[in-house]
Motif scaffolding. Structure first.
Motif, PDB file in Angstrom:
ATOM      1  N   GLU A 115       0.830  -1.211   0.000  1.00 46.38           N
ATOM      2  CA  GLU A 115       0.000   0.000   0.000  1.00 46.38           C
ATOM      3  C   GLU A 115       0.864   1.261   0.000  1.00 46.38           C
ATOM      4  OE1 GLU A 115      -3.370   0.512   2.655  1.00 46.38           O
ATOM      5  OE2 GLU A 115      -3.689  -1.660   2.534  1.00 46.38           O
ATOM      6  N   LEU A 116       1.965   1.205   0.733  1.00 46.81           N
ATOM      7  CA  LEU A 116       2.870   2.352   0.745  1.00 46.81           C
ATOM      8  C   LEU A 116       3.509   2.544  -0.620  1.00 46.81           C
ATOM      9  CD1 LEU A 116       4.765   1.965   4.138  1.00 46.81           C
ATOM     10  CD2 LEU A 116       2.976   3.607   3.567  1.00 46.81           C
ATOM     11  N   ASP A 117       3.793   1.431  -1.294  1.00 43.45           N
ATOM     12  CA  ASP A 117       4.390   1.523  -2.628  1.00 43.45           C
ATOM     13  C   ASP A 117       3.465   2.266  -3.586  1.00 43.45           C
ATOM     14  OD1 ASP A 117       6.371  -0.001  -1.518  1.00 43.45           O
ATOM     15  OD2 ASP A 117       5.784  -1.866  -2.503  1.00 43.45           O
ATOM     16  N   GLU A 118       2.160   2.129  -3.327  1.00 42.39           N
ATOM     17  CA  GLU A 118       1.164   2.742  -4.206  1.00 42.39           C
ATOM     18  C   GLU A 118       0.774   4.150  -3.759  1.00 42.39           C
ATOM     19  OE1 GLU A 118       0.221   1.180  -6.958  1.00 42.39           O
ATOM     20  OE2 GLU A 118       1.559  -0.447  -6.326  1.00 42.39           O
ATOM     21  N   LEU A 119       1.434   4.650  -2.728  1.00 41.53           N
ATOM     22  CA  LEU A 119       1.082   5.940  -2.160  1.00 41.53           C
ATOM     23  C   LEU A 119       0.908   7.009  -3.238  1.00 41.53           C
ATOM     24  CD1 LEU A 119       0.821   6.916   0.837  1.00 41.53           C
ATOM     25  CD2 LEU A 119       3.082   7.911   0.545  1.00 41.53           C
ATOM     26  N   ARG A 120      -0.226   7.678  -3.191  1.00 41.82           N
ATOM     27  CA  ARG A 120      -0.534   8.695  -4.195  1.00 41.82           C
ATOM     28  C   ARG A 120       0.197  10.000  -3.842  1.00 41.82           C
ATOM     29  NH1 ARG A 120      -3.907  12.795  -4.992  1.00 41.82           N
ATOM     30  NH2 ARG A 120      -4.446  12.781  -2.797  1.00 41.82           N
ATOM     31  N   SER A 121       0.845  10.592  -4.804  1.00 38.90           N
ATOM     32  CA  SER A 121       1.531  11.855  -4.540  1.00 38.90           C
ATOM     33  C   SER A 121       0.533  12.996  -4.579  1.00 38.90           C
ATOM     34  CB  SER A 121       2.597  12.122  -5.605  1.00 38.90           C
ATOM     35  OG  SER A 121       3.443  11.016  -5.730  1.00 38.90           O
ATOM     36  N   PRO A 122       0.669  13.974  -3.683  1.00 35.55           N
ATOM     37  CA  PRO A 122      -0.230  15.130  -3.715  1.00 35.55           C
ATOM     38  C   PRO A 122      -0.118  15.830  -5.068  1.00 35.55           C
ATOM     39  CG  PRO A 122       1.195  15.182  -1.783  1.00 35.55           C
ATOM     40  CD  PRO A 122       1.668  14.059  -2.652  1.00 35.55           C
ATOM     41  N   GLU A 123      -1.240  16.362  -5.552  1.00 38.10           N
ATOM     42  CA  GLU A 123      -1.247  16.941  -6.896  1.00 38.10           C
ATOM     43  C   GLU A 123      -0.241  18.073  -7.077  1.00 38.10           C
ATOM     44  OE1 GLU A 123      -5.259  17.910  -8.444  1.00 38.10           O
ATOM     45  OE2 GLU A 123      -5.455  15.726  -8.257  1.00 38.10           O
ATOM     46  N   ARG A 124      -0.056  18.859  -6.024  1.00 35.10           N
ATOM     47  CA  ARG A 124       0.821  20.029  -6.176  1.00 35.10           C
ATOM     48  C   ARG A 124       2.269  19.627  -6.487  1.00 35.10           C
ATOM     49  NH1 ARG A 124       0.804  22.082   0.013  1.00 35.10           N
ATOM     50  NH2 ARG A 124      -1.388  21.711  -0.281  1.00 35.10           N
ATOM     51  N   ILE A 125       2.601  18.360  -6.252  1.00 34.69           N
ATOM     52  CA  ILE A 125       3.962  17.920  -6.561  1.00 34.69           C
ATOM     53  C   ILE A 125       4.245  18.010  -8.059  1.00 34.69           C
ATOM     54  CG2 ILE A 125       5.464  15.870  -6.667  1.00 34.69           C
ATOM     55  CD1 ILE A 125       4.828  15.278  -3.859  1.00 34.69           C
ATOM     56  N   SER A 126       3.218  17.810  -8.863  1.00 38.59           N
ATOM     57  CA  SER A 126       3.444  17.848 -10.310  1.00 38.59           C
ATOM     58  C   SER A 126       3.966  19.208 -10.771  1.00 38.59           C
ATOM     59  CB  SER A 126       2.167  17.479 -11.059  1.00 38.59           C
ATOM     60  OG  SER A 126       1.191  18.469 -10.818  1.00 38.59           O
ATOM     61  N   ALA A 127       3.666  20.259  -9.992  1.00 33.11           N
ATOM     62  CA  ALA A 127       4.194  21.582 -10.326  1.00 33.11           C
ATOM     63  C   ALA A 127       5.699  21.649 -10.051  1.00 33.11           C
ATOM     64  CB  ALA A 127       3.474  22.655  -9.524  1.00 33.11           C
ATOM     65  N   LEU A 128       6.152  20.787  -9.160  1.00 29.78           N
ATOM     66  CA  LEU A 128       7.566  20.811  -8.776  1.00 29.78           C
ATOM     67  C   LEU A 128       8.411  19.894  -9.642  1.00 29.78           C
ATOM     68  CD1 LEU A 128       6.952  20.505  -4.938  1.00 29.78           C
ATOM     69  CD2 LEU A 128       7.591  22.586  -6.172  1.00 29.78           C
ATOM     70  N   GLY A 129       7.799  18.804 -10.072  1.00 23.13           N
ATOM     71  CA  GLY A 129       8.562  17.850 -10.878  1.00 23.13           C
ATOM     72  C   GLY A 129       7.878  16.512 -10.940  1.00 23.13           C
ATOM     73  N   GLU A 130       8.578  15.573 -11.558  1.00 24.12           N
ATOM     74  CA  GLU A 130       8.044  14.229 -11.769  1.00 24.12           C
ATOM     75  C   GLU A 130       8.491  13.331 -10.618  1.00 24.12           C
ATOM     76  OE1 GLU A 130       6.048  11.792 -14.771  1.00 24.12           O
ATOM     77  OE2 GLU A 130       6.739  13.858 -15.040  1.00 24.12           O
ATOM     78  N   VAL A 131       7.567  12.607 -10.000  1.00 25.52           N
ATOM     79  CA  VAL A 131       7.936  11.681  -8.923  1.00 25.52           C
ATOM     80  C   VAL A 131       8.373  10.346  -9.524  1.00 25.52           C
ATOM     81  CG1 VAL A 131       7.101  10.392  -6.920  1.00 25.52           C
ATOM     82  CG2 VAL A 131       6.391  12.762  -7.264  1.00 25.52           C
ATOM     83  N   GLU A 132       9.544   9.886  -9.138  1.00 32.60           N
ATOM     84  CA  GLU A 132      10.025   8.603  -9.648  1.00 32.60           C
ATOM     85  C   GLU A 132       9.892   7.486  -8.630  1.00 32.60           C
ATOM     86  OE1 GLU A 132      13.881   9.759 -10.977  1.00 32.60           O
ATOM     87  OE2 GLU A 132      13.129  10.348 -12.950  1.00 32.60           O
ATOM     88  N   SER A 133      10.071   7.816  -7.359  1.00 34.26           N
ATOM     89  CA  SER A 133       9.881   6.805  -6.336  1.00 34.26           C
ATOM     90  C   SER A 133       9.502   7.480  -5.034  1.00 34.26           C
ATOM     91  CB  SER A 133      11.155   5.972  -6.158  1.00 34.26           C
ATOM     92  OG  SER A 133      12.169   6.790  -5.643  1.00 34.26           O
TER      93      SER A 133
END
Ligand SMILES: [Zn+2]
Ligand SMILES: [Zn+2]
Length: 153
Positions: A115-133
Motif C-alpha cells: 500500500e505504501l508503494d502505491e502511495l498517491r503523490s499530492p497533486e501540487r507535486i506535479s508543479a515541482l517535478g516528476e515523482v520517480e519513487s
C-alpha cells in the motif's frame, strides 16, 4: 531479523561482479567489505562498516570503505539513506521498501508494504517535478529503547 543466506549469496555475487565490471581488482579488503554490507539489514554508516571489516581485515582503511561504498552506491547496487543530520548509511536491500527509524538509538528497520508503494503523490507535486519513487520513513521509539525508559522511571 536477519538476511537469509541465499539472499546474502546473491548480493555478494552481484556486488563483486559489479566491482569487477568497473575494472577493480577484487582484493581481500574489497571482498570483505562486500560480505559485511551484503549480510546486514542494519543500514550501517561508514564508521560501523569500518569497525566490522576491521575484525577480519585489520589493515583496512576508512578511505577504502568510503570509496568502495561510493562505487557501489553510484552503480545503484546499494542505496544511501540518511536520517536527519546523521551520517549517510548504506542499504544493500534492493527490494522496494520503507523504513522505521528509532529517534533515540538510530535503529533503522526495513518495512515492506504494497500500500505504501502505491502511495498517491499530492497533486501540487506535479508543479515541482516528476515523482520517480516514494520512500516513507516512519520515526519513533523502538521497543528496546521504550523498555529501557520504563525500567528507569
Ligand atoms: Zn531505539
Ligand atoms: Zn532498508
Amino acid at each position: 531479523m536477519s538476511v537469509p543466506q541465499a539472499e546474502i549469496d546473491r548480493r555478494v555475487m552481484l556486488l563483486t561482479n559489479a566491482l569487477r565490471g568497473q575494472g577493480l581488482r577484487l582484493t581481500h579488503q574489497r571482498s570483505e567489505i562486500v560480505k559485511v554490507i551484503a549480510k546486514t539489514d542494519e543500514h550501517p554508516d561508514v564508521e560501523q562498516l569500518y569497525q566490522q571489516v576491521r575484525e577480519t581485515v585489520p589493515t583496512v582503511s576508512l578511505d577504502t570503505i568510503y570509496r568502495t561504498m561510493g562505487t557501489l552506491a553510484d552503480l545503484g547496487l546499494v542505496s544511501r539513506v540518511s536520517v536527519g543530520s546523521g551520517p549517510t548509511r548504506y542499504d544493500a536491500n534492493a527490494e522496494r521498501h520503507h523504513h522505521f527509524v528509532c529517534t533515540r538509538c538510530g535503529l533503522m528497520a526495513d518495512v515492506s508494504d504494497s500500500e505504501l508503494d502505491e502511495l498517491r503523490s499530492p497533486e501540487r507535486i506535479s508543479a515541482l517535478g516528476e515523482v520517480e519513487s516514494v520512500e516513507v520513513q516512519f520515526k519513533g521509539v523502538c521497543r528496546t529503547c521504550a523498555a529501557r525508559t520504563t525500567t528507569v522511571s
